[in-house]
Design a protein around this motif. Sequence first.
Motif, PDB file in Angstrom:
ATOM      1  N   PHE A  62     -26.687  17.180 -18.384  1.00 17.38           N
ATOM      2  CA  PHE A  62     -25.812  16.899 -19.523  1.00 17.38           C
ATOM      3  C   PHE A  62     -24.904  15.725 -19.193  1.00 17.38           C
ATOM      4  O   PHE A  62     -24.711  15.369 -18.031  1.00 17.38           O
ATOM      5  N   THR A  63     -24.365  15.138 -20.242  1.00 18.41           N
ATOM      6  CA  THR A  63     -23.372  14.075 -20.112  1.00 18.41           C
ATOM      7  C   THR A  63     -22.053  14.596 -20.659  1.00 18.41           C
ATOM      8  O   THR A  63     -22.021  15.214 -21.724  1.00 18.41           O
ATOM      9  N   SER A  64     -20.969  14.362 -19.909  1.00 17.21           N
ATOM     10  CA  SER A  64     -19.651  14.800 -20.351  1.00 17.21           C
ATOM     11  C   SER A  64     -19.004  13.741 -21.238  1.00 17.21           C
ATOM     12  O   SER A  64     -19.140  12.552 -20.989  1.00 17.21           O
ATOM     13  N   ASP A  65     -18.297  14.202 -22.269  1.00 18.24           N
ATOM     14  CA  ASP A  65     -17.552  13.303 -23.163  1.00 18.24           C
ATOM     15  C   ASP A  65     -16.063  13.301 -22.856  1.00 18.24           C
ATOM     16  O   ASP A  65     -15.266  12.826 -23.663  1.00 18.24           O
ATOM     17  N   GLU A  66     -15.664  13.890 -21.711  1.00 21.21           N
ATOM     18  CA  GLU A  66     -14.256  13.920 -21.341  1.00 21.21           C
ATOM     19  C   GLU A  66     -14.102  14.188 -19.853  1.00 21.21           C
ATOM     20  O   GLU A  66     -15.048  14.588 -19.186  1.00 21.21           O
TER      21      GLU A  66
END
Length: 151
Positions: A62-66
């Motif tokens: 996954f990629t984090s947005d924060e």
Amino acid sequence: MQFGFLTLLALGCLFPILVAEPLVFKDCGCQKGKLLNVDVSLCPTQPCPLVKGSTYSINVTFTSDEDSVSSKAYVYGVIKQIPIPFGIPEPDGCKSGVECPIKNGQTYTYITKMPIKTEYPSIRLIVRWKLKDDNSNNLFCWDIPVEITNG
């Protein structure tokens, strides 16, 4: 040459090659991240057959947005739309392959194990897996259909 090809073709029709289906997951609400891939070991078909007494590897990219200092996993068995909490050996995402602190825009791989206890009932259900940040927002949330069996 052609005889060999025809023989292989005939054998292929008699003994089809078993190919695992790609794991189909449902995004159940990634609030602060984006799911890229979900992989459950030994899940050749869906619903995913989970044999009592076995342990399965879970890999989620996954990629984090924060930014987040920590992360915590929550797992549920969803039966008739009612989520029932499942315990997992290590709920701390930072001890499950995710390098903490988590940074905005970075890609991570969450890696853990899911034991299927022998006392679980034989049942079809949805497994819902969430990884939450410091503020209890979902970095990821996914559902997959499973069937717990005796093997």
